[in-house]
Design a protein around this motif. Structure first.
Motif, PDB file in Angstrom:
ATOM      1  N   PHE A  95     -14.313  -1.786 -11.683  1.00  0.00           N
ATOM      2  CA  PHE A  95     -13.620  -2.205 -10.459  1.00  0.00           C
ATOM      3  C   PHE A  95     -12.139  -1.840 -10.514  1.00  0.00           C
ATOM      4  O   PHE A  95     -11.593  -1.271  -9.565  1.00  0.00           O
ATOM      5  CB  PHE A  95     -13.780  -3.719 -10.272  1.00  0.00           C
ATOM      6  N   PHE A  96     -11.477  -2.156 -11.616  1.00  0.00           N
ATOM      7  CA  PHE A  96     -10.041  -1.882 -11.714  1.00  0.00           C
ATOM      8  C   PHE A  96      -9.751  -0.393 -11.888  1.00  0.00           C
ATOM      9  O   PHE A  96      -8.608   0.032 -11.688  1.00  0.00           O
ATOM     10  CB  PHE A  96      -9.429  -2.679 -12.864  1.00  0.00           C
ATOM     11  N   SER A  97     -10.771   0.389 -12.267  1.00  0.00           N
ATOM     12  CA  SER A  97     -10.584   1.833 -12.384  1.00  0.00           C
ATOM     13  C   SER A  97     -10.675   2.531 -11.041  1.00  0.00           C
ATOM     14  O   SER A  97     -10.181   3.653 -10.899  1.00  0.00           O
ATOM     15  CB  SER A  97     -11.641   2.430 -13.333  1.00  0.00           C
ATOM     16  N   ASP A  98     -11.286   1.895 -10.056  1.00  0.00           N
ATOM     17  CA  ASP A  98     -11.500   2.510  -8.744  1.00  0.00           C
ATOM     18  C   ASP A  98     -10.196   2.471  -7.945  1.00  0.00           C
ATOM     19  O   ASP A  98      -9.815   1.436  -7.393  1.00  0.00           O
ATOM     20  CB  ASP A  98     -12.619   1.767  -8.008  1.00  0.00           C
ATOM     21  N   VAL A  99      -9.519   3.625  -7.863  1.00  0.00           N
ATOM     22  CA  VAL A  99      -8.231   3.669  -7.163  1.00  0.00           C
ATOM     23  C   VAL A  99      -8.393   3.614  -5.653  1.00  0.00           C
ATOM     24  O   VAL A  99      -7.403   3.404  -4.928  1.00  0.00           O
ATOM     25  CB  VAL A  99      -7.447   4.948  -7.555  1.00  0.00           C
ATOM     26  N   ALA A 100      -9.611   3.811  -5.151  1.00  0.00           N
ATOM     27  CA  ALA A 100      -9.834   3.793  -3.704  1.00  0.00           C
ATOM     28  C   ALA A 100     -10.083   2.382  -3.170  1.00  0.00           C
ATOM     29  O   ALA A 100     -10.275   2.215  -1.958  1.00  0.00           O
ATOM     30  CB  ALA A 100     -11.012   4.699  -3.338  1.00  0.00           C
ATOM     31  N   GLN A 101     -10.073   1.368  -4.035  1.00  0.00           N
ATOM     32  CA  GLN A 101     -10.241  -0.007  -3.568  1.00  0.00           C
ATOM     33  C   GLN A 101      -9.103  -0.378  -2.609  1.00  0.00           C
ATOM     34  O   GLN A 101      -7.951  -0.005  -2.814  1.00  0.00           O
ATOM     35  CB  GLN A 101     -10.239  -0.964  -4.756  1.00  0.00           C
ATOM     36  N   TRP A 102      -9.429  -1.125  -1.558  1.00  0.00           N
ATOM     37  CA  TRP A 102      -8.425  -1.457  -0.545  1.00  0.00           C
ATOM     38  C   TRP A 102      -7.224  -2.177  -1.151  1.00  0.00           C
ATOM     39  O   TRP A 102      -6.076  -1.942  -0.744  1.00  0.00           O
ATOM     40  CB  TRP A 102      -9.059  -2.331   0.538  1.00  0.00           C
ATOM     41  N   SER A 103      -7.506  -3.042  -2.133  1.00  0.00           N
ATOM     42  CA  SER A 103      -6.411  -3.807  -2.734  1.00  0.00           C
ATOM     43  C   SER A 103      -5.450  -2.890  -3.479  1.00  0.00           C
ATOM     44  O   SER A 103      -4.221  -3.091  -3.437  1.00  0.00           O
ATOM     45  CB  SER A 103      -6.972  -4.870  -3.683  1.00  0.00           C
ATOM     46  N   PHE A 104      -5.977  -1.875  -4.150  1.00  0.00           N
ATOM     47  CA  PHE A 104      -5.112  -0.956  -4.887  1.00  0.00           C
ATOM     48  C   PHE A 104      -4.298  -0.093  -3.929  1.00  0.00           C
ATOM     49  O   PHE A 104      -3.114   0.184  -4.174  1.00  0.00           O
ATOM     50  CB  PHE A 104      -5.947  -0.072  -5.813  1.00  0.00           C
TER      51      PHE A 104
END
Length: 342
Positions: A95-104
């Motif tokens: 989850f924290f590796s996914d740079v496309a997450q809205w929060s990131f």
């Protein structure tokens, strides 16, 4: 391609959120102190709305970033702990590796806006003390490069499809590196211009009066704020270039640091001004008496050898047009003096 190194991403998320929360709490206290300082100095002429608006805007960005980090940590460690799947990773690390997450994406957008506001304030102060548009041409161009690379960074992160688990990938890495380098150089260049102007005027005033200039504390304040911000940016840039995940922690900490550097300039200049005024008022009770100089002199002597008035130069902090102004009260109209810094 060199693999990222450093602490695990789930650990980095916890550490960055905790450290950001501590610094954010300190920045809130300094925000309250900043509002007090602005209103304390403007009771007779109205509040400086420009600086008050900037202070509130910086607090808003820091608060929004803090809220998103808390939500992101909760989602990665609790909500999607056992359900998040990616092509190569799963669980909190995935989850924290996914740079496309809205929060990131949104937290990086807030960081870009916070940086633009912070750098813009430094450039504005350069214009105030130099009183020349030509001086800030280069800083404004650098500020434009910060905006361009910042927008490019956020866009590349939001559109990441391949290598979305690697922030250092060719699609996102160069943009972020350019953004960090641009804002570091902009801050150093603008702060140097600002510090040089204050130093030059302070030196001129001290030479005229043969004593220490009141601008020396202001110069130290500007340099302290610039050094704090520059060191933070340099550490984040070096971590990113070295592909170290520690940059996640540093970038989250820089958000409230940008606010703190702005607040500390206003608060410390206000304190320096109060100390200067107190020193002047402390000597205001002394009234020199020159009546003995004319005793024993006849009327003809007084007419033939009149006493000439003595000109006194006093450097102090004054209020002009509702904004703090550092000036030399006894200097000639052509002598240079910096404008309001806050």
């Amino acid at each position: 391609m060199t693999q990222p190194n450093g602490i695990p991403l789930d650990t980095a998320a916890i550490v960055s959120t905790v450290l950001e929360g501590i610094i954010y709490g300190f920045s809130v206290l300094m925000f309250i102190g900043t509002l007090w300082a602005l209103m304390q100095r403007r009771l007779s002429s109205g509040v400086n709305r420009r600086m008050t608006s900037v202070a509130c805007l910086l607090l808003f960005f820091s608060t929004a970033h803090m809220v998103i980090d808390i939500i992101r940590t909760q989602e990665g460690l609790v909500r999607y702990r056992d359900t998040f799947k990616s092509p190569t990773l799963s669980g909190p690390v995935g989850f924290f590796s996914d740079v496309a997450q809205w929060s990131f994406v949104y937290k990086n957008m807030l960081y870009m806006l916070q940086t633009l506001v912070g750098d813009g304030v430094v450039i504005y102060r350069c214009y105030v003390v130099w009183q020349s548009w030509y001086i800030i041409v280069v800083p404004v161009l650098l500020w434009g490069s910060v905006a361009t690379t910042g927008i490019g960074s956020v866009y590349s992160i939001s559109r990441a499809t391949t290598n979305q688990e690697n922030i250092f990938a060719p699609g996102t890495g160069p943009w972020i590196t350019a953004f960090l380098a641009a804002t570091l150089f902009t801050n150093i260049f603008s702060t140097s211009l600002l510090a040089y102007r204050i130093w030059a005027v302070g030196r001129q005033v001290s030479n005229l009066q043969s004593r220490k200039s009141v601008l020396s504390p202001v110069l130290r304040i500007i340099l302290d704020a610039g050094v704090l911000y520059s060191i933070s940016l340099l550490a984040a840039l070096l971590c990113f270039v070295a592909k170290n995940r520690g940059h996640y922690v540093l970038l989250d900490m820089i958000m409230p640091i940008i606010s703190i550097t702005f607040y500390m300039v206003i608060i410390r200049i206000t304190m320096a001004k109060s100390a200067s005024q107190g020193a002047i008022q402390g000597t205001s009770g002394f009234t020199p008496r020159f009546s003995t100089m004319s005793r024993g002199r006849t009327f003809e002597d007084q007419q033939r050898y009149p006493l000439k008035p003595m000109e006194v130069h006093i450097t102090q902090l004054t209020e002009t047009n509702g904004e703090g102004l550092l000036k030399d009260e006894g200097a000639s109209p052509t002598s240079a003096s910096p404008g309001p810094l806050v």
